[in-house]
Design a protein around this motif. Structure first.
Motif, PDB file in Angstrom:
ATOM      1  N   SER A   1       2.839   2.643   3.606  1.00  0.00           N
ATOM      2  CA  SER A   1       3.122   1.443   4.384  1.00  0.00           C
ATOM      3  C   SER A   1       3.341   1.800   5.851  1.00  0.00           C
ATOM      4  O   SER A   1       3.474   0.927   6.687  1.00  0.00           O
ATOM      5  CB  SER A   1       4.353   0.734   3.836  1.00  0.00           C
ATOM      6  OG  SER A   1       5.481   1.563   3.991  1.00  0.00           O
ATOM      7  N   GLU A   2       3.376   3.087   6.139  1.00  0.00           N
ATOM      8  CA  GLU A   2       3.518   3.519   7.529  1.00  0.00           C
ATOM      9  C   GLU A   2       2.151   3.735   8.188  1.00  0.00           C
ATOM     10  O   GLU A   2       2.086   4.010   9.379  1.00  0.00           O
ATOM     11  CB  GLU A   2       4.323   4.820   7.610  1.00  0.00           C
ATOM     12  CG  GLU A   2       5.782   4.648   7.203  1.00  0.00           C
ATOM     13  CD  GLU A   2       6.424   5.980   6.832  1.00  0.00           C
ATOM     14  OE1 GLU A   2       5.792   7.023   7.058  1.00  0.00           O
ATOM     15  OE2 GLU A   2       7.550   5.951   6.307  1.00  0.00           O
TER      16      GLU A   2
ATOM     17  N   LEU B   1       0.852  -1.161   0.000  1.00  0.00           N
ATOM     18  CA  LEU B   1       0.000   0.000   0.000  1.00  0.00           C
ATOM     19  C   LEU B   1       0.898   1.223   0.000  1.00  0.00           C
ATOM     20  O   LEU B   1       2.009   1.194   0.509  1.00  0.00           O
ATOM     21  CB  LEU B   1      -0.897  -0.012   1.238  1.00  0.00           C
ATOM     22  CG  LEU B   1      -1.931  -1.144   1.221  1.00  0.00           C
ATOM     23  CD1 LEU B   1      -2.545  -1.324   2.570  1.00  0.00           C
ATOM     24  CD2 LEU B   1      -3.000  -0.892   0.180  1.00  0.00           C
ATOM     25  N   SER B   2       0.362   2.303  -0.568  1.00  0.00           N
ATOM     26  CA  SER B   2       1.185   3.490  -0.751  1.00  0.00           C
ATOM     27  C   SER B   2       1.795   3.934   0.566  1.00  0.00           C
ATOM     28  O   SER B   2       2.987   4.151   0.669  1.00  0.00           O
ATOM     29  CB  SER B   2       0.341   4.608  -1.323  1.00  0.00           C
ATOM     30  OG  SER B   2      -0.624   5.011  -0.351  1.00  0.00           O
TER      31      SER B   2
ATOM     32  N   PRO C   1      -0.892   2.828  10.101  1.00  0.00           N
ATOM     33  CA  PRO C   1      -1.224   1.686  10.950  1.00  0.00           C
ATOM     34  C   PRO C   1      -2.544   1.035  10.565  1.00  0.00           C
ATOM     35  O   PRO C   1      -2.713  -0.176  10.749  1.00  0.00           O
ATOM     36  CB  PRO C   1      -1.294   2.292  12.349  1.00  0.00           C
ATOM     37  CG  PRO C   1      -1.425   3.751  12.164  1.00  0.00           C
ATOM     38  CD  PRO C   1      -0.781   4.081  10.857  1.00  0.00           C
ATOM     39  N   VAL C   2      -3.488   1.794  10.036  1.00  0.00           N
ATOM     40  CA  VAL C   2      -4.766   1.206   9.630  1.00  0.00           C
ATOM     41  C   VAL C   2      -4.554   0.285   8.429  1.00  0.00           C
ATOM     42  O   VAL C   2      -5.080  -0.825   8.375  1.00  0.00           O
ATOM     43  CB  VAL C   2      -5.812   2.301   9.302  1.00  0.00           C
ATOM     44  CG1 VAL C   2      -7.156   1.676   8.996  1.00  0.00           C
ATOM     45  CG2 VAL C   2      -5.947   3.277  10.457  1.00  0.00           C
ATOM     46  N   CYS C   3      -3.732   0.744   7.477  1.00  0.00           N
ATOM     47  CA  CYS C   3      -3.418  -0.086   6.307  1.00  0.00           C
ATOM     48  C   CYS C   3      -2.733  -1.371   6.724  1.00  0.00           C
ATOM     49  O   CYS C   3      -3.072  -2.458   6.245  1.00  0.00           O
ATOM     50  CB  CYS C   3      -2.486   0.650   5.343  1.00  0.00           C
ATOM     51  SG  CYS C   3      -3.216   2.096   4.581  1.00  0.00           S
ATOM     52  N   ARG C   4      -1.783  -1.245   7.617  1.00  0.00           N
ATOM     53  CA  ARG C   4      -1.010  -2.411   8.040  1.00  0.00           C
ATOM     54  C   ARG C   4      -1.910  -3.436   8.724  1.00  0.00           C
ATOM     55  O   ARG C   4      -1.798  -4.635   8.516  1.00  0.00           O
ATOM     56  CB  ARG C   4       0.127  -1.976   8.974  1.00  0.00           C
ATOM     57  CG  ARG C   4       1.148  -1.069   8.288  1.00  0.00           C
ATOM     58  CD  ARG C   4       1.978  -1.827   7.274  1.00  0.00           C
ATOM     59  NE  ARG C   4       2.727  -2.882   7.912  1.00  0.00           N
ATOM     60  CZ  ARG C   4       3.940  -2.727   8.445  1.00  0.00           C
ATOM     61  NH1 ARG C   4       4.558  -1.567   8.345  1.00  0.00           N
ATOM     62  NH2 ARG C   4       4.546  -3.737   9.042  1.00  0.00           N
ATOM     63  N   THR C   5      -2.808  -2.945   9.554  1.00  0.00           N
ATOM     64  CA  THR C   5      -3.736  -3.853  10.223  1.00  0.00           C
ATOM     65  C   THR C   5      -4.694  -4.460   9.211  1.00  0.00           C
ATOM     66  O   THR C   5      -5.012  -5.654   9.278  1.00  0.00           O
ATOM     67  CB  THR C   5      -4.511  -3.108  11.319  1.00  0.00           C
ATOM     68  OG1 THR C   5      -3.574  -2.499  12.204  1.00  0.00           O
ATOM     69  CG2 THR C   5      -5.392  -4.057  12.114  1.00  0.00           C
ATOM     70  N   ALA C   6      -5.124  -3.654   8.241  1.00  0.00           N
ATOM     71  CA  ALA C   6      -6.043  -4.154   7.214  1.00  0.00           C
ATOM     72  C   ALA C   6      -5.397  -5.305   6.439  1.00  0.00           C
ATOM     73  O   ALA C   6      -6.056  -6.297   6.133  1.00  0.00           O
ATOM     74  CB  ALA C   6      -6.437  -3.024   6.267  1.00  0.00           C
TER      75      ALA C   6
ATOM     76  N   VAL D   1      -3.311  -7.488   7.513  1.00  0.00           N
ATOM     77  CA  VAL D   1      -3.323  -8.688   8.348  1.00  0.00           C
ATOM     78  C   VAL D   1      -4.726  -9.290   8.416  1.00  0.00           C
ATOM     79  O   VAL D   1      -4.907 -10.501   8.378  1.00  0.00           O
ATOM     80  CB  VAL D   1      -2.838  -8.341   9.782  1.00  0.00           C
ATOM     81  CG1 VAL D   1      -3.052  -9.513  10.725  1.00  0.00           C
ATOM     82  CG2 VAL D   1      -1.376  -7.931   9.768  1.00  0.00           C
TER      83      VAL D   1
END
Lengths: 113, 113
Positions: free
Chosen positions: B7-8, B4-5, B10-15, B17
Motif C-alpha cells: 500500500s506504500e 494491495l500488498s 505509489p504506482v499501486c495507489r495511483t492505479a 484511483v
DNA sequence: CGCCATTGCTTCAGTTAGTGAAGCAATGTG
DNA sequence: CACATTGCTTCACTAACTGAAGCAATGGCG
C-alpha cells in the motif's frame, strides 16, 4: 462538432488498453524485470491466476508483450515487454510521481494541503 | 477491493484511483473544459448515467474534483478539477502521445503506403 | 389549461470483469 | 511412494458496469 470521435481519440484508445484492473501494475513488473507467471503472481499479491492469465493473453494479442515457452518440466514460460509495451513505461513513471506527491504525501504530512 | 500488498507503492495507489473504466476520460474532459453532467454524458459516449454519477462521487471523495450546485430549475451542477485532479493531466498527455504513436499509427500507415 | 422538454440524477434487471479455492499434467527429489 | 513445482483451467461467486426507464420541478408552446 467534436474534433475526434471516441474511436479516433488517442486517449480513449490508450484507456481501452490500460484500464483493466491489473494491467499497469503488470507492465510495471515486467519493466522491472519480472518475467515468469509465478513471479508476477507473487508480486501482484491478490491477483487471481485466471485474471493474470487473461490479462497476459490480452496484452500479448495487443502486441504489448511477448510470450516464450520452453518445453521443460515443470513448464517454463517467460513474458517480456515489446517495444510497444516499453513505450508505456513513461506513463507508469508519471503514476509513480503522482502517487508520491499526492497520495503518499497526505499520510506523511496530513496538515499540508 | 482488498488492499494491495504494497500500500506504500505509489504506482499501486495511483492505479487504485485511476483504474475505473471511465476515470481517465472523465478527467480528460474536465481538463478540456467540460463541467456539467449532461455535457460529460454526451462526451463520454456510451457511459451510463449511473456509472457517471458513481465515478463523479468517488472522485469528489478522493479530492480530485469539486462539485458546485446551483439551486435552479432545471438544476445546474458544475464539476471542476482540483489541483490534485489537474496533477493527473500529464498522465493523460502521455496517454495521448502513446495512443497517437502506437495505436493510431497502425491505421494511418496502410493509407500512407 | 395540458403537454412536452430540460437537468441531474436514481432504480431496476441484466451482462461482463474479476475473485478465491481447487485441481491437473508431468517429473525430479527425499 | 508422497510431495513439491509451474503454468495454467474450471467452478461458483461477487463487484462493476450497462441500458432502459422514471422522477421532480418549472418554463415555453399551443
Amino acid at each position: 462538432m467534436s474534433a475526434l470521435s471516441n474511436s479516433e481519440c488517442p486517449v480513449c484508445r490508450t484507456a481501452e488498453v490500460v484500464c483493466g484492473k491489473w494491467t499497469l501494475l503488470l507492465i510495471r513488473d515486467l519493466a522491472a524485470g519480472s518475467s515468469r507467471f509465478c513471479e508476477l503472481e507473487r508480486s501482484l499479491e491478490g491477483i487471481s491466476p485466471r485474471t493474470l492469465s487473461l490479462r497476459l493473453r490480452a496484452l500479448e494479442e495487443e502486441g504489448i508483450l511477448e510470450r516464450h515457452t520452453y518445453p521443460e518440466v515443470p513448464p517454463r514460460v517467460e513474458y517480456a515487454l515489446t517495444v510497444k509495451g516499453e513505450a508505456l513505461v513513461p506513463l507508469i513513471d508519471d503514476m509513480r510521481r503522482y502517487g508520491t506527491r499526492w497520495l503518499l504525501a497526505d499520510e506523511l504530512e496530513p496538515a499540508a494541503i
